[in-house]
Scaffold this motif. Sequence first.
Motif, PDB file in Angstrom:
ATOM      1  N   PRO B 386      -2.257 -14.512   4.072  1.00  9.11           N
ATOM      2  CA  PRO B 386      -1.810 -13.140   3.808  1.00  9.11           C
ATOM      3  C   PRO B 386      -1.952 -12.803   2.330  1.00  9.11           C
ATOM      4  CG  PRO B 386       0.039 -14.573   4.320  1.00  9.11           C
ATOM      5  CD  PRO B 386      -1.189 -15.384   4.535  1.00  9.11           C
ATOM      6  N   GLU B 387      -2.391 -11.582   2.086  1.00  5.39           N
ATOM      7  CA  GLU B 387      -2.523 -11.118   0.702  1.00  5.39           C
ATOM      8  C   GLU B 387      -1.493 -10.044   0.461  1.00  5.39           C
ATOM      9  OE1 GLU B 387      -6.516  -9.721   0.406  1.00  5.39           O
ATOM     10  OE2 GLU B 387      -7.338 -11.703   0.786  1.00  5.39           O
ATOM     11  N   PRO B 388      -1.033  -9.958  -0.780  1.00  4.43           N
ATOM     12  CA  PRO B 388      -0.086  -8.875  -1.079  1.00  4.43           C
ATOM     13  C   PRO B 388      -0.763  -7.544  -0.824  1.00  4.43           C
ATOM     14  CG  PRO B 388      -0.828  -9.953  -3.099  1.00  4.43           C
ATOM     15  CD  PRO B 388      -1.307 -10.785  -1.955  1.00  4.43           C
ATOM     16  N   ARG B 389      -0.044  -6.693  -0.206  1.00  6.87           N
ATOM     17  CA  ARG B 389      -0.647  -5.437   0.211  1.00  6.87           C
ATOM     18  C   ARG B 389      -0.160  -4.317  -0.696  1.00  6.87           C
ATOM     19  NH1 ARG B 389       0.012  -1.797   5.106  1.00  6.87           N
ATOM     20  NH2 ARG B 389       2.151  -2.512   5.127  1.00  6.87           N
ATOM     21  N   GLU B 390      -1.022  -3.361  -0.909  1.00  2.00           N
ATOM     22  CA  GLU B 390      -0.647  -2.168  -1.668  1.00  2.00           C
ATOM     23  C   GLU B 390       0.441  -1.418  -0.925  1.00  2.00           C
ATOM     24  OE1 GLU B 390      -1.663  -0.511  -4.486  1.00  2.00           O
ATOM     25  OE2 GLU B 390      -2.871  -2.214  -5.177  1.00  2.00           O
ATOM     26  N   MET B 391       1.276  -0.775  -1.689  1.00  2.00           N
ATOM     27  CA  MET B 391       2.337   0.007  -1.083  1.00  2.00           C
ATOM     28  C   MET B 391       1.758   1.215  -0.361  1.00  2.00           C
ATOM     29  SD  MET B 391       5.499   1.796  -2.971  1.00  2.00           S
ATOM     30  CE  MET B 391       5.020   3.466  -2.680  1.00  2.00           C
ATOM     31  N   GLN B 392       2.399   1.547   0.715  1.00  2.00           N
ATOM     32  CA  GLN B 392       1.939   2.738   1.441  1.00  2.00           C
ATOM     33  C   GLN B 392       2.330   3.993   0.673  1.00  2.00           C
ATOM     34  OE1 GLN B 392       3.089   2.934   5.578  1.00  2.00           O
ATOM     35  NE2 GLN B 392       2.916   5.162   5.557  1.00  2.00           N
ATOM     36  N   HIS B 447      -3.252   3.448   1.909  1.00  4.83           N
ATOM     37  CA  HIS B 447      -2.876   2.241   2.652  1.00  4.83           C
ATOM     38  C   HIS B 447      -1.900   2.540   3.776  1.00  4.83           C
ATOM     39  CE1 HIS B 447      -4.776  -0.854   0.016  1.00  4.83           C
ATOM     40  NE2 HIS B 447      -4.881   0.233  -0.727  1.00  4.83           N
ATOM     41  N   PRO B 449      -1.017   2.488   7.561  1.00  6.09           N
ATOM     42  CA  PRO B 449      -1.498   1.792   8.773  1.00  6.09           C
ATOM     43  C   PRO B 449      -1.735   2.803   9.890  1.00  6.09           C
ATOM     44  CG  PRO B 449       0.845   1.408   8.487  1.00  6.09           C
ATOM     45  CD  PRO B 449       0.413   2.248   7.329  1.00  6.09           C
TER      46      PRO B 449
END
Lengths: 354, 768
Positions: B386-392, B447, B449
């Motif tokens: 898992p990679e840190p994801r950008e904030m939505q 970002h 989903p």
Amino acid sequence: MSLATMPSPPSSPYAHNDQTVRKVMLQVQLAAMPALLVHIYLFGFGIVVQWLLAVATLIVVEYSMLKLRGRPVMPFLTDLSALITVTGLVFCIPPTAPWWVIVSGSAFALIFGKHLYGGLGYNPFNPAMLGYAFLIISFPVQMTNWIMPAEISGHFIGFGDALQIVFTGSLQAANTSFDALTGATPLNEMRIGIAQGITVAETLKPIEGHTSHTGFWLGLNSWAWINIAFLVGGLYLLWKRTIRWQFPVGFLGSLFIFAWFMHEINPEMYPPADFVLLSGGTMLAAFFIITDPVSASTTPIGRFIYACGIGILVYIIRTWGAFPDGLAFAILLMNIAVPLIDQYTQPRVFGHDH
Amino acid sequence: MSFLTTIANKIAPIYPMAKRWLYKFHGGVFPKYNKSLSTRNPIYPPLIPNVLILPLPQAIGEKAEPLVKVGEHVLKNQLLAQADADANRKLVVPIHAPTSGTIAAIEARTLPHASGLQELCLILQPDQQDQAIDNALKVDGTWPEEPQALKDLLVHSGIIGMGGAGFPTYAKLPKQKGKIHTLVINGAECEPFISCDDLLMQTQAKSIWHGAQITAQALGCQKILCGIETNKPKAIGLMQKALDAVQKEAKSLPMEIHQVATVYPMGGQKQLVFEVTGIELESGGHAIDQGLLMMNVATLAAIHRAVEFGEPLTSRLVTVSGEGLQEGFNIDALIGTPFNELTAIARPKSPIDYPLIMGGPMMGVRMPDNHVPVLKTTNCILANPPEPREMQMPCIRCGECMDACPVNLLPQQMYWHAQGHEYEKVEKLNIKDCIECGCCSYVCPSHIPLVQYYRHAKSEIKALNADKEAKEIAKQRHEFRLERIEREKAEREARLKAKKQAVKKQASAAKTPSAAASAAKAAAAKAKAASAKGNDNKPLSAREKAIQAAQKAAANKQGQTDNDKKTKGQSIATAKDKAIAAAAAKKRAQAAAAKQANATNNELSTQTEKTVAEPDSQPMNAREKAIAAAKKRAQDAAAKKAQSNPKTETTAEQQKAPPQVEDSQTTDLSANDQQTSPALEKEQARKQAVAKAREAAAARKKTQQAKAQESITEAPENASDNEASTGIKAKPADARQKAIAAAKAAAAKRAANKANSANAQKQKDSTE
């Protein structure tokens, strides 16, 4: 909508192209750099002072509004969307306008144009143009008192001069006074000329020391060069796919056709198309203002219609309206029409009948 | 290569989106493919794991019924579970043993499904001997000529769509030969990381072509097109080589390889079909309805092995790859091999404490547990840390998603409305056409989903529609009920009205030919007819007497000959009985009597229908009950009529009247008429009176139903005839005779009303 940072998406896709809102906004800001440099070169450092003032206002306003709205400050302050808003506004106001013009304009644009509607992504009107409309209605004198480019006035305004003018309203320079540096823009001159019965050709006749003076690079005046700088930045944005072609093509196309047509009908009353395209904020609007996706139409055909509508309205307001440059009002009017345009321009979905 | 292709390829390095000019469908994205992570290594040697987990339900369809018991030793290819009943209906897929071993357990295990659902699985403990049953499907190697033959074979082979959807292949094939004109082979494999189809095309190209030929032959296809993305040059080359060889071996239908642009989601059915055939699959339709069938290369290879060698589907090529593995590879993995056993041999960079993904990064499913089995649809096991994801961020309506959508939807608008729970609007934006490919989410700078929103919206819309449907059904039922009540009420009212009109007409008819005296007589006779039935005492004391007289007569003389039960009761009557009978009869006849009286009175006074209607309508409510009661009563007796024209008797009440009784009665009556014996005369007369009175009642009922069909001109003629005859017969002053006359008058009335209908005619015959 969760604002918390999540470790990874809850369901597919798990891949992303790494594009972010910040990157998009930064690209727009970058694309405005040529115009900014040309502006500094031609009109002096006034715009830098204005821009710094706007950014300071932005930080204060954004911070307090986000706090008041209970939103996380850093992610939204650093999305750079407000920076684009104030940059657009700064280009629209005279570089030597008093400091409170840009401060109140920026604050109005951000508060009333954006935050009161729910912040980024929820504003129905272009915030920069809302701020501009606010300013031109509230402070018409300050907003139309444009400084002349150095090629005409013969005085380049340095950073110190700019500070002095912006904060004191006067210039204590050795050889000139502030009033001597200001004048009407070509657009304004054209308006007045036509109103006074002077033919277009007469107004455009190159006269030394006048806005119509075309002895500058390639025979174009300073305002035209600013527009060309915006055009260059805009082409960069098109290449980067930050903006969609429908906006500039629709806007410039409709404006050009309208202007050309009117000029053909009566060349004495209506300026030629190249003058229309390279004066005022035409290119700024074409590539930087009307391309704001939040307040623009979102369907492909809708974008084109939206842009065409602005082009036509701009010409109408410039020619027959009460304001020298009708951009702000044309854009705001088309903003109102966006939901309707979107409704009726939905593309055909794959596998559906035409 | 066309001009545009050349230009696009030239521009692509500086303007990547020029690649979108290389294919026909809208949108699409160009993710990092990372396919070399697994293709750089050869296919891993066969591996028999320590345990095989074989879920009884497959990707689609119901659970199969296990045929083996715990502890049983099974051989490779042995049938372990199958459909209990109609496999086609439940889409059940049989399960075969991937290797030899012992059934260790039949228990619930976590399935490779996003929900983390647990389902019954066969746990096979391999004995590492790999003893196999050859030709488990008992085929002779000939290719089926008919679709049904192929379907029958496939239903036992356990083959399902191996591209990912997992729809049972036997159920996918059409029953009709020649329905499919083009078979499209899907070798696009557009998902990043996955390379199993690539490897399969490189190693089993001939088998794929044979599988396609088998399918095409059975279904009567005209051509076979194979779409392969340009990023698999090796596969394209080897497939072409195999194709040449296959075509050299035997004459075959046209087969062709289409090199298609490398873009996600080229492997989608709609996209690839559009790309290689130019046919746009209709929204909501099935490809086979447009004469197209698409099959994955792995499915075709499996079909070939099943048809040619009788091998059921027990293993498949699986890509084990991901950024968390050092040595990605492809392996012909046995179905049921746990994921973590496969990732363990791919040398993970770090312990795999994160969830694995089944499938590719674009449409894959994150596993709830890494100890889940390889399914027939498992094309890839992906180990991406898992990679840190950008904030939505909020949607800025940039339209990237719209430009990327391969079905040309407006994802930003669908998101906007889905977020606002305006699911009807989302539905209007054709969310049902969304293939959940993930392109929109992939490009979204905010970002968001998006696909998740659409999945949610779809389920919400489904629920809403189900709810709406249920409501609609309830509403329809309610409306139908209201309508029925309304209709019944209207019918009742129409019946009443018709009754009244009939009476009125009768009276007026009686009046026209004869003098006022005869009219008066008729009126009197009517009143007496009513009283003869044993009722309405209130208006006339004279009538009362007549009633009593008639009842006495009835009691004395009627006896066993009476058909009606109630009249029978009357006939046996003692004094008490008489009273009871009178009371009962009263109800029945009230209506008729009152109406008759009313009608006559009105007729006498005014004659016009309108004036009659007005006074009638007022007492109607009061009388309604009595009428209804009388009707019921009369029905039994009036069964004779019912029988003569059963169609008119629509209400349930009327149907109660037994038709057989009527027959006997009519014959009885006619017989009675013919009889001359004086002793019986009175009795018969009485009987007739009663019967006629009842008939009259029933006749009136009928007339309502006939909805005043009778013409006004005809009615008086008939009526006048009858009236004349009744007038003559009514002369004798005897109470009984009066009753007879009255009854006849009633009959005449009835006859007048029904003059037009065959019914009336018949009855007239019988009574006269």
